[in-house]
Scaffold this motif. Structure first.
Motif, mmCIF file in Angstrom:
data_model
loop_
_atom_site.group_PDB
_atom_site.id
_atom_site.type_symbol
_atom_site.label_atom_id
_atom_site.label_comp_id
_atom_site.label_asym_id
_atom_site.label_seq_id
_atom_site.Cartn_x
_atom_site.Cartn_y
_atom_site.Cartn_z
ATOM 1 N N GLY A 1 39.008 62.365 44.195
ATOM 2 C CA GLY A 1 38.507 63.345 43.148
ATOM 3 C C GLY A 1 39.457 63.925 42.324
ATOM 4 O O GLY A 1 39.164 64.660 41.515
ATOM 5 N N THR B 1 41.340 59.114 40.529
ATOM 6 C CA THR B 1 40.196 58.893 39.707
ATOM 7 C C THR B 1 40.212 58.017 38.238
ATOM 8 O O THR B 1 39.763 57.079 38.176
ATOM 9 C CB THR B 1 39.554 60.221 39.090
ATOM 10 N N SER C 1 36.944 57.383 50.640
ATOM 11 C CA SER C 1 37.148 58.865 50.623
ATOM 12 C C SER C 1 36.916 59.353 51.744
ATOM 13 O O SER C 1 36.243 59.035 52.706
ATOM 14 C CB SER C 1 36.264 59.420 49.479
ATOM 15 N N GLU D 1 38.575 68.835 44.352
ATOM 16 C CA GLU D 1 38.673 67.755 44.318
ATOM 17 C C GLU D 1 37.573 66.803 45.078
ATOM 18 O O GLU D 1 37.056 65.935 44.789
ATOM 19 C CB GLU D 1 40.193 67.190 44.622
ATOM 20 N N ASN D 2 37.335 67.280 46.346
ATOM 21 C CA ASN D 2 36.417 66.657 47.159
ATOM 22 C C ASN D 2 34.781 66.610 46.499
ATOM 23 O O ASN D 2 34.068 65.718 46.667
ATOM 24 C CB ASN D 2 36.209 67.354 48.465
ATOM 25 N N LYS D 3 34.608 67.640 45.809
ATOM 26 C CA LYS D 3 33.320 67.934 45.212
ATOM 27 C C LYS D 3 33.108 66.983 43.797
ATOM 28 O O LYS D 3 31.981 66.507 43.594
ATOM 29 C CB LYS D 3 33.045 69.407 44.650
ATOM 30 N N ASN D 4 34.321 66.454 43.504
ATOM 31 C CA ASN D 4 34.199 65.311 42.233
ATOM 32 C C ASN D 4 33.812 64.166 42.696
ATOM 33 O O ASN D 4 33.378 63.320 41.941
ATOM 34 C CB ASN D 4 35.531 65.225 41.581
ATOM 35 N N ILE D 5 33.889 63.711 43.902
ATOM 36 C CA ILE D 5 33.815 62.385 44.663
ATOM 37 C C ILE D 5 32.438 61.829 44.307
ATOM 38 O O ILE D 5 32.102 60.853 43.682
ATOM 39 C CB ILE D 5 34.482 62.133 45.862
ATOM 40 N N LEU E 1 31.870 61.050 40.602
ATOM 41 C CA LEU E 1 32.435 60.041 40.311
ATOM 42 C C LEU E 1 31.660 58.674 40.740
ATOM 43 O O LEU E 1 31.687 57.711 39.664
ATOM 44 C CB LEU E 1 34.039 60.084 40.437
ATOM 45 N N VAL F 1 36.970 66.491 36.008
ATOM 46 C CA VAL F 1 38.167 66.185 36.610
ATOM 47 C C VAL F 1 39.504 66.867 36.152
ATOM 48 O O VAL F 1 40.462 67.516 36.897
ATOM 49 C CB VAL F 1 38.608 64.799 36.943
ATOM 50 N N THR G 1 39.657 70.474 37.293
ATOM 51 C CA THR G 1 40.002 70.544 38.391
ATOM 52 C C THR G 1 41.786 70.932 38.465
ATOM 53 O O THR G 1 42.267 70.050 38.741
ATOM 54 C CB THR G 1 39.679 69.569 39.507
#
Length: 598
Positions: A261, A266, A285, A294-298, A301, A526, A529
């Protein structure tokens, strides 16, 4: 990607068998060896470029009698075949055969032509010499043991310590252990945690003369202009996309990619999917129970770019057993929980049938994404442009460090490196006060003086012995323990050189890693972040959950381990919030020691 090993000097079949046993996991597609009276080459094969039997090693040049074993990938080997060997006949579609022909044409200058990750062993029949060659950035590992009668080398330390001669000469290197526990420094330069077992360093060639029974080591470097390029983000984007297309060349129809993330993984995942359109791209992941930004972006994406996603949750980790397995796979103690999570993720990749894995490792190191790079850049601004620009830059970049002491950390980097070492040695003495040892800490250097430029000196320190070499080591060992080739495209030679030729200010104009931030494919969420996170692993949570079992292991299994005072070690757990890192590194050293000297 494969495993290589060899013995020069007197040897017997049992020694060959012990090497074979300990490297076979690196190449599940075949085990072969080449024997002469004075030496033996051993190779375990993982088929990536050529899935036929023509890719088998050791490979012999029928014209010269030269023999090669090779671990790694040469990304530009098809281009070399087209431009240099267009009239040559090849019996395989491998980069290995290209390497043999390159030596025949250019000798050791072959390193000037190849772009990739590699550890190579070459027997040159005419000279009766063996050459060991390691890639410029140290991506692929190679270790060796030498005494007056034998020279043994291998991709992994476990293969060396299995040998009877090596075992008889085995002892720990106390200085290196103290550096690891106190500063988490490991695997930099020549030394390892074991005396008499050495690491062939990045960008080195070892030449062994079989007739004279001796060897020497030389450093090599590519001839690249030192001139700086003008800033051109469009040019970077085109270069980056082309390099990913080159590195995605494989006969396998599906490719795995780590996705954290963050910016590096990314961008890599997105461009990999764009450039390898005839292949399946799957992301892997690790998700924390309390996800960071960053985890929350996974999930966003995976949905936006239609990746096939795979997850492991924090609770999937069996901390005690998975840690022991990781230490065994790495032949090294682990500095934190992220390396354990990385190992388990690699297991998940293999479970799903993948042979090729892409990692964003190298993005922070090459494009300056760590807080230490920001402090170094700010120190450079202070020295070269004065206070006004210094404070202006701090205001812009402090969000990326998440450190309220950014001002002081930056000024610290302007101090002479000799005084910085005094400070680090004081810190080292505090971090290792629970150990029983008798060495002079002032002989241990954290900062090395490579160059006069403060920023470039930070970069070289980090890449040589602070972080990158260790990260590359566990990237290789964890993936290869499951028969997977892990590729690190951010360390592609052309990308590294592009970064070097970019003006320092341009690297930070859009924030750290400005070249990557400039790529038009990166989503805004991203880019927004800003805080830098490591590979996700909840060390404190794992320790608290397993503390009773860890204490039991320490009390009953660590009594005779050098340096460790079990009472002092357990006493650190009274304040885990403060001591968790030093406590865990010491515990991990104990697990490693038991594994090596079992």
């Amino acid at each position: 990607m494969c495993g290589i090993a060899g013995i020069i000097g007197d040897y017997n079949d049992s020694e060959i068998n012990s090497l074979v046993k300990k490297i076979k996991h690196r190449g599940p597609d075949g085990l072969k060896y080449y024997k002469e009276n004075s030496f033996c080459f051993i190779h375990s094969l993982l088929k990536i470029m050529d899935l036929s039997n023509n890719s088998v090693q050791p490979m012999i040049d029928k014209k010269t009698g030269n023999v090669i074993i090779f671990n790694g990938s040469i990304y530009n080997y098809k281009e070399l075949k087209r431009t240099i060997f267009s009239k040559e006949k090849f019996t395989s579609n491998t980069d290995t055969e290209v390497l043999l022909k390159l030596y025949d044409k250019f000798g050791l200058n072959l390193v000037e032509y190849i772009n990739g990750m590699y550890s190579i062993a070459l027997y040159i029949k005419k000279l009766n010499k063996i050459f060991l060659i390691k890639d410029k950035y140290g991506i692929k590992p190679l270790y060796y043991f030498a005494n007056s009668k034998k020279f043994i080398f291998a991709s992994e330390i476990k293969a060396l310590v299995e040998n009877k001669t090596v075992k008889e000469n085995l002892s720990i290197n106390i200085n290196e252990v103290v550096k690891f526990i106190g500063h988490r420094q490991i695997h930099g330069f020549k030394n390892t945690l074991l005396k008499n077992i050495n690491n062939l360093e990045a960008g080195q060639i070892l030449e062994f003369d079989i007739n004279k029974k001796n060897f020497n080591i030389q450093n090599y470097s590519h001839n690249i202009s030192e001139s700086k390029k003008n800033k051109n983000y469009n040019t970077f984007e085109k270069n980056f996309d082309f390099i990913i297309s080159q590195q995605s060349i494989t006969e396998h129809k599906k490719i795995a990619c780590f996705l954290s993330g963050g910016l590096d993984s990314t961008l890599l995942s997105i461009i990999l999917k764009n450039q390898a359109q005839n292949k399946e791209i799957h992301t892997f992941s690790s998700i924390l129970n309390n996800p960071n930004d960053e985890n929350k972006n996974i999930p966003k994406l995976n949905k936006e770019f239609n990746f096939t996603e795979h997850y492991i949750n924090e609770d999937v980790i069996n901390f005690i057993d998975d840690h022991i397995k990781t230490v065994d796979d790495m032949d090294q103690p682990t500095a934190d929980a992220s390396m354990i999570v990385h190992n388990v993720l690699c297991r998940e990749v293999a479970k799903n049938g993948f042979k090729v894995l892409f990692s964003g490792l190298g993005g922070d190191e090459i494009f300056y994404g760590y807080p230490i790079h920001i402090y170094g850049y700010l120190a450079s601004v202070f020295k070269k442009k004065g206070l006004k620009e210094f404070f202006k830059s701090i205001k812009f970049l402090s969000d990326y460090t998440n450190d309220k002491y950014t001002y002081f950390r930056a000024l610290k980097e302007t101090i002479n490196y000799k005084y910085l070492n005094y400070f680090k040695n004081y810190q080292l003495s505090k971090n290792t006060s629970h150990l029983d040892y008798d060495i002079k800490l002032k002989e241990i250097k954290y900062y090395e003086k490579f160059l006069d430029d403060d920023f470039e000196n930070i970069v070289l320190n980090y890449n040589s012995h602070w972080g990158l070499s260790y990260f590359l080591d566990y990237e290789d060992k964890n993936s290869m323990s499951y028969g997977i080739e892990s590729r690190v495209p951010y360390l592609d030679y052309n990308l590294v050189e592009y970064s070097k030729k970019t003006e320092l200010n341009d690297h930070f104009e859009l924030g750290p890693k400005s070249l990557l931030r400039s790529h038009t494919q990166v989503p805004n969420y991203v880019l927004n972040t800003k805080k830098k996170y490591g590979f996700p692993g909840n060390l404190e949570g794992y320790i608290n959950k397993n503390l009773d079992k860890i204490k039991e292991i320490i009390l009953y299994s660590f009594k005779d381990i050098p340096l460790i005072n079990t009472n002092k070690l357990i006493n650190l757990t009274k304040d885990l919030e403060k001591n968790k890192s030093v406590f865990f590194r010491t515990y991990s050293y104990g697990i490693w020691y038991k594994n090596i000297f079992k």
